[in-house]
Design an enzyme around this catalytic site. Structure first.
Site, PDB file in Angstrom:
ATOM      1  CG  HIS A 250      -1.779  -1.154   1.414  1.00 14.26           C
ATOM      2  ND1 HIS A 250      -3.013  -1.295   0.796  1.00 14.26           N
ATOM      3  CD2 HIS A 250      -1.609  -2.285   2.153  1.00 14.26           C
ATOM      4  CE1 HIS A 250      -3.573  -2.436   1.160  1.00 14.26           C
ATOM      5  NE2 HIS A 250      -2.738  -3.065   1.974  1.00 14.26           N
TER       6      HIS A 250
HETATM    7  O1  RIB Z   1      -4.519  -0.107   5.110  1.00 17.52           O
HETATM    8  C1  RIB Z   1      -3.158  -0.110   4.781  1.00 17.52           C
HETATM    9  C2  RIB Z   1      -2.399   0.809   5.678  1.00 17.52           C
HETATM   10  O2  RIB Z   1      -2.498   0.338   7.010  1.00 17.52           O
HETATM   11  C3  RIB Z   1      -0.892   0.826   5.366  1.00 17.52           C
HETATM   12  O3  RIB Z   1      -0.369   2.090   5.686  1.00 17.52           O
HETATM   13  C4  RIB Z   1      -0.342  -0.210   6.294  1.00 17.52           C
HETATM   14  O4  RIB Z   1       1.015   0.074   6.658  1.00 17.52           O
HETATM   15  C5  RIB Z   1      -1.227  -0.047   7.483  1.00 17.52           C
HETATM   16  O5  RIB Z   1      -0.709   0.998   8.265  1.00 17.52           O
END
Ligand code: RIB
Ligand code: CA
Length: 349
Positions: free
Chosen positions: A274
């Site tokens: 992500h």
């Molecule tokens: O939903 C994904 C996010 O949540 C990313 O930033 C991951 O590192 C968690 O923090």
């Protein structure tokens, strides 16, 4: 049989927006070039995908990384701070200062994702101790100082809960104009991941996210709609290992840890990196396609708490007298994203 979000396994029809399908528009976020690298602060909760995002930033000549600040999220903030220090050391970037921020949300319960990232925040990976300590001034003061001192506006990539960013905006409102862009990983046009409504970073501090989205600071929301296209599999983590660098081995180990979890939970053969999508957007003019939306955060206490309600339908916005307040990520080329990460980690120590 794999479940989850294996793009490769999607059948002829998969869930798409039921009403308005946005077309890609002009980006509003700046991006760096090797000739004119973009000054950037990363606010993070390292974090498996945070670790790859930080590595990507460290390896990219398009980015001048001014600092990494930490916030409680994937793990306790003290773990996240130690992970940030050790990751920067492993990436050969002891020159980048680290400062610790909020342990938890401004309001509401503390939300963690240790079931995903491990108690340490970086799975079972052991990193050598860093020579540096976090700066005693703390994240909010460091961000404020860097914004004030910078001769040009500075981009910030929040890739964890938005608590620190909301605090900067509330304590130093005069510095909002020195933030060139907030390219944040968080939210979703569609479903959430932590609840059916909410993505983790927003759910972890909805009130802070509400402050940020109402702030008027230019925002790109890199939400799950695009990050769930930014998928790596075992072949990709082997490519990271095959770079032959220590950093590539770390990235491979972290990715494999996430792949193991996804396989165990849903039979999925991929994992979404992500946070690295937020960094990729700031170092390439066309890696991520975006569309304009009006985004508002549900700060209620019902089942939709932490949802980013994204409205991009022009006539509906006109009818309500609303203006779009964010670019929202809608498309990324998965193979190009994978190559970007592999090439970056091949350049690190
Ligand atoms: O939903 C994904 C996010 O949540 C990313 O930033 C991951 O590192 C968690 O923090
Ligand atoms: Ca994160």
């Amino acid at each position: 049989m794999s479940a989850g979000y294996n793009v490769e396994d999607w059948g002829p029809v998969h869930a798409i927006p039921t009403y308005h399908r946005a077309g890609a528009g002009e980006r509003t976020a700046p991006y760096g070039t090797p000739e004119h690298p973009i000054p950037l602060i990363i606010d993070s909760d390292p974090g498996l995908d945070d670790a790859l995002a930080i590595g990507l930033a460290c390896a990219s000549p398009e980015i001048r990384l001014l600092a990494v600040t930490t916030v409680g999220g994937n793990a306790d903030v003290t773990r996240c701070t130690e992970n940030a220090l050790r990751l920067l050391h492993a990436y050969g970037r002891d020159d980048v200062p680290v400062a610790e921020g909020a342990a938890g949300a401004i309001l509401g319960d503390v939300v963690r994702a240790t079931e995903v990232h491990g108690t340490s925040g970086i799975g079972t990976t052991q990193l050598p101790e860093a020579p540096n300590q976090a700066l005693p001034e703390g994240a909010v003061a460091l961000i404020a100082r860097l914004l004030a001192e910078s001769p040009e506006p500075v981009a910030i990539a929040p890739i964890g809960p938005l608590t620190n960013i909301a605090l900067v905006l509330r304590i130093h409102p005069h510095l909002a104009s020195k933030i060139s862009h907030l390219c944040l990983m968080g939210g979703s046009i569609g479903e959430g991941n932590t609840t059916a409504s909410a993505e983790f970073n927003i759910l972890a501090d909805p009130e802070a996210a509400d402050v940020v989205f109402r702030s008027g600071v230019p925002i790109t929301m890199i939400g799950l709609d695009v990050t769930h296209q930014a998928l790596l599999d075992r072949r990709a983590s082997q490519r990271l290992r095959d770079t032959g660098t220590r950093s590539g081995a770390i990235a491979a180990e972290l990715t494999d840890y996430a792949l193991d979890r996804n396989l165990e939970w849903s039979g999925s053969l991929t994992t979404a990196i992500h946070d690295a999508v937020a960094i990729a957007h700031l170092l390439s003019p066309d890696m991520v396609a975006v569309a304009r939306y009006h985004v508002v955060v549900d700060t209620g206490h019902g089942p939709a708490r932490g949802r980013t309600v994204c409205d991009g339908l022009p006539f509906r916005l006109r009818r309500k007298g609303m203006e779009a307040n964010a670019d929202v990520g809608i498309l990324i080329e998965r193979s190009r994203f994978e190559d970007l990460l592999v090439n970056a980690f091949a350049k690190l120590p």
